[in-house]
Motif scaffolding. Structure first.
Motif, PDB file in Angstrom:
ATOM      1  N   THR A 144       0.858  -1.186   0.000  1.00 17.27           N
ATOM      2  CA  THR A 144       0.000   0.000   0.000  1.00 17.27           C
ATOM      3  C   THR A 144       0.896   1.239   0.000  1.00 17.27           C
ATOM      4  N   ARG A 145       0.351   2.323   0.514  1.00 19.18           N
ATOM      5  CA  ARG A 145       1.110   3.565   0.704  1.00 19.18           C
ATOM      6  C   ARG A 145       1.086   3.930   2.175  1.00 19.18           C
ATOM      7  N   MET A 146       2.110   4.618   2.604  1.00 25.40           N
ATOM      8  CA  MET A 146       2.134   5.294   3.897  1.00 25.40           C
ATOM      9  C   MET A 146       2.217   6.767   3.521  1.00 25.40           C
ATOM     10  N   ALA A 147       1.091   7.462   3.609  1.00 26.95           N
ATOM     11  CA  ALA A 147       0.980   8.836   3.116  1.00 26.95           C
ATOM     12  C   ALA A 147       1.376   8.860   1.642  1.00 26.95           C
ATOM     13  N   GLN A 148       2.528   9.417   1.303  1.00 24.53           N
ATOM     14  CA  GLN A 148       2.899   9.599  -0.102  1.00 24.53           C
ATOM     15  C   GLN A 148       3.881   8.572  -0.658  1.00 24.53           C
ATOM     16  N   VAL A 149       4.235   7.549   0.133  1.00 26.93           N
ATOM     17  CA  VAL A 149       5.271   6.619  -0.332  1.00 26.93           C
ATOM     18  C   VAL A 149       4.800   5.166  -0.262  1.00 26.93           C
ATOM     19  N   PRO A 150       5.342   4.307  -1.130  1.00 17.28           N
ATOM     20  CA  PRO A 150       4.960   2.890  -1.094  1.00 17.28           C
ATOM     21  C   PRO A 150       5.526   2.193   0.142  1.00 17.28           C
ATOM     22  N   ALA A 151       4.767   1.218   0.641  1.00 15.75           N
ATOM     23  CA  ALA A 151       5.200   0.439   1.801  1.00 15.75           C
ATOM     24  C   ALA A 151       4.445  -0.886   1.811  1.00 15.75           C
ATOM     25  N   ALA A 152       4.937  -1.803   2.598  1.00 19.96           N
ATOM     26  CA  ALA A 152       4.243  -3.064   2.848  1.00 19.96           C
ATOM     27  C   ALA A 152       3.982  -3.142   4.343  1.00 19.96           C
ATOM     28  N   ILE A 153       2.800  -3.644   4.700  1.00 16.93           N
ATOM     29  CA  ILE A 153       2.397  -3.756   6.103  1.00 16.93           C
ATOM     30  C   ILE A 153       2.081  -5.206   6.396  1.00 16.93           C
ATOM     31  N   CYS A 154       2.536  -5.666   7.531  1.00  9.44           N
ATOM     32  CA  CYS A 154       2.223  -7.017   7.996  1.00  9.44           C
ATOM     33  C   CYS A 154       1.907  -6.941   9.481  1.00  9.44           C
ATOM     34  N   PHE A 155       0.797  -7.532   9.882  1.00  9.01           N
ATOM     35  CA  PHE A 155       0.484  -7.625  11.306  1.00  9.01           C
ATOM     36  C   PHE A 155       1.052  -8.934  11.829  1.00  9.01           C
ATOM     37  N   ASP A 156       2.063  -8.828  12.709  1.00 11.21           N
ATOM     38  CA  ASP A 156       2.702 -10.002  13.298  1.00 11.21           C
ATOM     39  C   ASP A 156       1.846 -10.551  14.431  1.00 11.21           C
ATOM     40  N   GLY A 157       0.983  -9.720  14.965  1.00  2.00           N
ATOM     41  CA  GLY A 157       0.052 -10.054  16.035  1.00  2.00           C
ATOM     42  C   GLY A 157      -0.896  -8.881  16.138  1.00  2.00           C
ATOM     43  N   GLU A 158      -1.923  -8.997  16.949  1.00  2.21           N
ATOM     44  CA  GLU A 158      -2.847  -7.865  17.082  1.00  2.21           C
ATOM     45  C   GLU A 158      -2.170  -6.663  17.725  1.00  2.21           C
ATOM     46  N   ASP A 159      -1.044  -6.906  18.388  1.00  2.00           N
ATOM     47  CA  ASP A 159      -0.370  -5.815  19.089  1.00  2.00           C
ATOM     48  C   ASP A 159       0.937  -5.375  18.424  1.00  2.00           C
ATOM     49  N   GLN A 160       1.213  -5.883  17.214  1.00  2.00           N
ATOM     50  CA  GLN A 160       2.447  -5.466  16.525  1.00  2.00           C
ATOM     51  C   GLN A 160       2.308  -5.558  15.014  1.00  2.00           C
ATOM     52  N   ALA A 161       2.807  -4.524  14.337  1.00  2.00           N
ATOM     53  CA  ALA A 161       2.847  -4.503  12.875  1.00  2.00           C
ATOM     54  C   ALA A 161       4.282  -4.233  12.438  1.00  2.00           C
ATOM     55  N   THR A 162       4.618  -4.765  11.274  1.00  2.00           N
ATOM     56  CA  THR A 162       5.915  -4.505  10.648  1.00  2.00           C
ATOM     57  C   THR A 162       5.666  -3.748   9.356  1.00  2.00           C
ATOM     58  N   ILE A 163       6.448  -2.716   9.137  1.00  2.00           N
ATOM     59  CA  ILE A 163       6.345  -1.908   7.927  1.00  2.00           C
ATOM     60  C   ILE A 163       7.685  -1.982   7.197  1.00  2.00           C
ATOM     61  N   VAL A 164       7.637  -2.254   5.898  1.00  2.00           N
ATOM     62  CA  VAL A 164       8.832  -2.261   5.055  1.00  2.00           C
ATOM     63  C   VAL A 164       8.648  -1.160   4.020  1.00  2.00           C
ATOM     64  N   CYS A 165       9.667  -0.308   3.889  1.00  2.00           N
ATOM     65  CA  CYS A 165       9.609   0.769   2.893  1.00  2.00           C
ATOM     66  C   CYS A 165      10.988   0.924   2.267  1.00  2.00           C
ATOM     67  N   PHE A 166      11.081   1.765   1.265  1.00  2.00           N
ATOM     68  CA  PHE A 166      12.376   2.060   0.678  1.00  2.00           C
ATOM     69  C   PHE A 166      13.228   2.823   1.691  1.00  2.00           C
ATOM     70  N   ARG A 167      14.483   2.497   1.733  1.00  2.00           N
ATOM     71  CA  ARG A 167      15.410   3.156   2.659  1.00  2.00           C
ATOM     72  C   ARG A 167      15.421   4.670   2.443  1.00  2.00           C
ATOM     73  N   SER A 168      15.310   5.092   1.198  1.00  2.00           N
ATOM     74  CA  SER A 168      15.389   6.517   0.885  1.00  2.00           C
ATOM     75  C   SER A 168      14.274   7.324   1.534  1.00  2.00           C
ATOM     76  N   VAL A 169      13.185   6.673   1.923  1.00  2.00           N
ATOM     77  CA  VAL A 169      12.086   7.377   2.592  1.00  2.00           C
ATOM     78  C   VAL A 169      11.930   6.902   4.035  1.00  2.00           C
ATOM     79  N   GLY A 170      12.947   6.238   4.566  1.00  2.86           N
ATOM     80  CA  GLY A 170      12.889   5.702   5.925  1.00  2.86           C
ATOM     81  C   GLY A 170      12.641   6.757   6.984  1.00  2.86           C
ATOM     82  N   THR A 171      13.338   7.878   6.914  1.00  8.72           N
ATOM     83  CA  THR A 171      13.141   8.944   7.900  1.00  8.72           C
ATOM     84  C   THR A 171      11.731   9.508   7.794  1.00  8.72           C
ATOM     85  N   TYR A 172      11.243   9.686   6.575  1.00  9.63           N
ATOM     86  CA  TYR A 172       9.879  10.175   6.357  1.00  9.63           C
ATOM     87  C   TYR A 172       8.854   9.237   6.997  1.00  9.63           C
TER      88      TYR A 172
END
Length: 190
Positions: A144-172
């Protein structure tokens, strides 16, 4: 050769959820015919993971395979083992149509954790993806997107999610997640 460093160098923050960079994570893009049994066997011979179902995750002894698209998987492994996995996968898939690339240093990984529905609350403010548990359940991956940038979201549990994005937009992405989790900014959607 310079030493690898993560995108935001281990930054973390706390609000109504906790946001933390995961550090260096090994990631290998694998493309090919996911319906081909020879392809599946070759991938298993290196990762010891079965192929995940659509939007799913398959876990092996130390690796994970994430379904990213009908012809793409993302292998998650130890950062220092990623290049060896590329070499082994390339050899195992020799003679088949495939692409195997170490993308570890081109990606950033973040973890968002909190209690109850807080993680989904924080994430829903910054993505158009439907994050209801019946739509994006635990153990599923969503590009999907996180605001203006592409990302992938995975829920590892109901209390934790992992987000993967391009390094170049990591700080954003880190700053975006921190802002969306400010105490008192919960919207009560979930």
């Amino acid at each position: 050769m310079s030493e690898a460093v993560s995108a935001v160098q281990g930054a973390s923050a706390s609000g109504f959820v906790d946001v933390a960079e995961a550090g260096l994570v090994g990631m290998v893009t694998i493309r090919g015919d996911l319906g081909d049994s020879d392809f599946a066997h070759a991938v298993w011979s290196v990762t010891h993971c079965g192929l995940p179902k659509k939007r799913g995750i398959a876990a092996g002894e130390s690796d994970q395979l994430l379904w990213m698209s009908p012809d793409e998987l993302l292998l998650v492994c130890a950062h220092e083992e990623a290049e060896a996995r590329v070499q082994a996968l390339s050899a195992a898939l020799s003679g088949q149509h495939h692409l195997v690339v170490n993308v570890s240093d081109a990606r950033a990984v973040f973890r968002v954790s909190g209690s109850g529905s807080a993680v989904r609350e924080a994430m829903a403010k910054v993505t158009p993806a439907d994050l209801r548990p019946r739509i994006l359940g635990v153990g599923e991956v969503r590009r999907t997107r996180m605001a203006q940038v592409p990302a992938a979201i995975c829920f590892d549990g109901e209390d934790q999610a992992t987000i993967v994005c391009f390094r170049s937009v990591g700080t954003y992405v880190f700053d975006l997640l921190v802002r969306s989790s400010k105490p008192g900014s919960e919207v009560g959607h979930f």
